[in-house]
Write an enzyme that holds these catalytic residues in place. Sequence first.
Site, PDB file in Angstrom:
ATOM      1  N   GLU A 120       0.799  -1.220   0.061  1.00 31.85           N
ATOM      2  CA  GLU A 120       0.089  -0.019  -0.048  1.00 31.85           C
ATOM      3  C   GLU A 120       0.940   1.318   0.040  1.00 31.85           C
ATOM      4  OE1 GLU A 120      -2.505  -1.670   3.171  1.00 31.85           O
ATOM      5  OE2 GLU A 120      -3.970  -0.691   2.062  1.00 31.85           O
ATOM      6  N   GLU A 142      -4.046  -9.618   3.364  1.00 27.45           N
ATOM      7  CA  GLU A 142      -5.154  -9.275   4.526  1.00 27.45           C
ATOM      8  C   GLU A 142      -6.476 -10.170   4.461  1.00 27.45           C
ATOM      9  OE1 GLU A 142      -3.447  -7.157   2.584  1.00 27.45           O
ATOM     10  OE2 GLU A 142      -2.850  -5.603   3.555  1.00 27.45           O
TER      11      GLU A 142
END
Lengths: 716, 401
Positions: A120, A142
């Site tokens: 990210e 995730e």
Amino acid sequence: MSSKGFIYELGSDGVAVVTMDMRDQPVNTMNDEYISLMSNVLSQVKTDICRIKGVIFTSAKRTFFAGGDIATIKSDREEQAWDRALDLNLKIKRQLSELETIGVPVVAAINGAAMGGGFELCLACHRRIALSSRETTLGFPEVTLGLLPAAGGIVRTVRLIGIEKSFAPLMEGKKYTAQEALELGLVDQVASTKDEMINDAKDWIFKNQNAAQPWLVKGYKIPGGDAFAPNNAMMLSAGPAIVRKKTKGLLPAPEAILSVISESTMCGYQSAMMVETRYFMELLKSPEAGALINTMYYQMNEISAGQSRPKNIEKTECKKVAILGAGMMGRGIAYVTAKAGIEVVLKDTNLENAALGKEYCRNLLDKQISSGRMSEEKSERILSLIHPSENDNDLKDADLIIEAVFEDLDLKLGLTKATEPFLNENAIWGSNTSTLPIGLLSEGLSDAKRFIGVHFFSPADRMPLVEIITGELTSDETIARAYDYVRQIKKTPIVVRDGRGFYTSRVFGCYIDEGLHMISEGVDPVLIENAAKSAGMAVGPLAVMDEVELELMRKVGVTNKELDERLGENFCKIHSQMQAHAIKMCDMGRSGRSVKKGWYDYFDDGSKVMWPGIKEMYGGQTEIPFNDIIDRLLFRQVTETLDCVHRSILSSSRDANIGSIFGWAFPAHTGGAIHFIDWFGGRDAFEVRRSELVERYGARFELPDSLNRILAAIGE
Amino acid sequence: MTTEAIIYDAVRTPRAKGKADESLNEVKPVDLMAGLLTSIEARQSLDPSRVGDVILGCAGPLAEQGGAIGKTAAMVAGWPDSVSGMQLDRYCGSGLEAINIAAMKVMCGLESLAVGGGVESMSHVPIGIGGSAWVSDPAISTQTEYIPQGISADLIATIDGYSRNDVDQVALSSQSRAVNARKKGYFKSVVPVVDKAGRTILAEDAFIKPDTTMDILGGLKPSFVKAGAMGFDDLAIAKYPRLASINHVHTPGNSSGIVDGASAVLIGNETVGNELGLKGRGRIVSMANVSTERLIMLTGPAPAARKAIKQAGLTFDDIDLFEVNEAFASVVLRFIRETGVDPEKVNVNGGAIAMGHPLGATGGILIGTVLDELERRGARYGLCALCIGAGMGIATVIERI
């Protein structure tokens, strides 16, 4: 070299290189420390803004950046913890947003794994240049922990590559190589050396002084359009069904990610970021995320770190394994062992059988070659490690013997006795049994300290778990060596103590047994099978019996009866329905899938239909609440697991949880057969429901002691 | 109810396959509709300034069909500025809802004369093209258990035990009844679609397949196997866990056709009829909306019919003819099973399987069809009912005058 945080070095060429090297941790992660490091970098860049041309982020660790710090998430599950998590998330987002608008080009020079939060960070940079190396893996794991990438990962990915291409990286938790990420559009460039990577990054900075995120440029359109562009709308209308087919609606994370992918395209950039954060917070509070983080992260790490392995024993390496019996299990074990680079003697009563076992391994490898997952050379190298044999002399150098012959006590005892003279005196003896007590079997070996159970699951090439069973006399060294071997072949070991059915067979049998109780009560068999799936079990109790083969279960039943007589026990009682039905069905010629007749009828086109005879025999008209069917199937497994704890078969919740999920596919979203209690709503809620089941359906749901005392035994 | 709502006229376009280059594809949806308004004006020598409102159902109210198409059509038909217009969407129930609302306006005295009906050019605005929160938003569709209608139709067949043969029989009967009715000129309400020069583009229903046989029907591939396998079957089974699998029996042959078409019904009070010299053909007796289980979705017609019949103070035996929209064959079979009505009274001149289902237009088509047949038979009561997305149902009882 000692770690120094984020090292900011402004070169004479005007490029600031930020080398991430967070203190006192092996990898860079997103936590409070990160916030202050990033904050310093941002202020430094702003201070230097007039004299710098750009910024490069790279890492001094073996990995680039490991992602969100799970420790910041787990610590406690209270309201304040949620507030802290939200606060941290928003801070991370604000900083990344600041980074992407800082006024000079920012490049991520990805010199190692960038997972989750790490990737990210890369997405907030204007360009991503990845080092082409085995270590450089990129992706969003995730979802595997019941969460979503909440540091702008979904919003930026979708704005970068469009909705359609975003599904796989965001929803499947897949890891990509630098090259794959390039093809997907997640990175812009791949470099073959570190120098090339930094030079390319600088080059790009010099040539792109006005760099901006495409989504912040006026007139920007999401590639492929928003959620209501016709192609996307079509995919998004089928998406939830596709997800639910896999998750049965039991895992909220893939659904939430799909929602954010869609919804983030229907509003502005900042609003999209808030949509992402709000879904993240919802997931964070879900019992499923709690369960997955507990079991799939913490407990899995404990197993990797050898928490169930005896301490103070040096790590061992297995060099040669001898496998006795080249049947289905033996050949599968030979395959996984050779694949890990360990030499294997695959011995059977005659060379022909042993060679067939090797042929089986060749077929497995050929399949991988044809699908491009294996090279010819590597395949040959693996096969060259497997030596078919009919000669006991070939066993002499083996460190580990794995006996995988038919489940017959006398046969196994005889084999052990007959083989012992040929063994290396340091060799340990592992029996791949699922039924016969290790204590009894070890009588075949003059030194029972070196005897242990290594229970593989079928098919051994695919099933990840190995249940290590320690007999009363098994030495710590033997346990450690078995454990190290299982790790060496990249499987997941759990360690349990000797006891009838050990852990996995004992509890798995109860699952089937409870399904059959309901069949006998006249509950609609289709309802039972569907309830099992709604509960999250991969296969219903009837279908799984057919797969395992009723004939095999009948034989296990006979063995158990003999053992009961021999040992003066009554183990058969807990699987009484399973045994009675296996006999009954086999007597009718319905012995399982291999004969195309069991609880189902199997057809040549691969389809199956439930055998109508079930309803004729049992009615199928009895009405009980659907939720009771689900809970009976699950609670029966959990109470039996607690019984295993009580009997000291289990000594940790990690072995129970991991063993249940990877051994017989107990629903992962619950966190496993012990964590289930937390997932269900805690001990009180569990006990209330369990008492109801006792009252309505019988003493099978009773516990041998109070729940708290049982759990206290494993430190819970 | 204080004022009676009288049906003075009911017209519809013929229906043609809703695909590119089929016969009505060259006609814009607004023109399909405006043509009907013009024809009512001509048939009734109507002063259009007396019409208060044009209420149209449209299940794809976007693009060419977007933006209060009732008003656009009124303007295109050359009706004066004083005529108001609107569009509404209740999925497949849109057309009948539009008629019901027109009738309500008359009944409560708000309007003396209004048009209700609907339009759907499925060749211009394909079904579902605009998406919706219900269908296209993953969070919403998950929460609301959306599955495609075809899976719901197959779910009904699976639960009720309708075989492929059973549903194909419904289809064959729809075709043969429609062929017969068209040949004998029973569809009085059909108005040809004409071009600006007055030349006919299409005069009769073009979707009917007169040569269909059980063999041909039996040879068609089921339409919803693939969607089912994607995961929608699993969603259906999760809600109906007594089912081991979904029996996919519906095909293009026994499901409603995708067509272009429009309908219009002129409804007014008695006074305006007398004043304008209009001849009342029927009256709206009662109407009902219901909603049933959302996932099986298509089971609304029977409860809607029951509610409307009760409201009218009638019984099922009083109804001479039923028009139950043939969205899928199993919908009709479920209606018959649930109400126990004589199948010989249901869809006597065929239905949407043979002639097509132009979503928002169908309600008005059913009213015209049943009125034509009540008149031909000299019968009294007719009932129209449709299944609707998300489990809803709608019904209207009319009485021939």
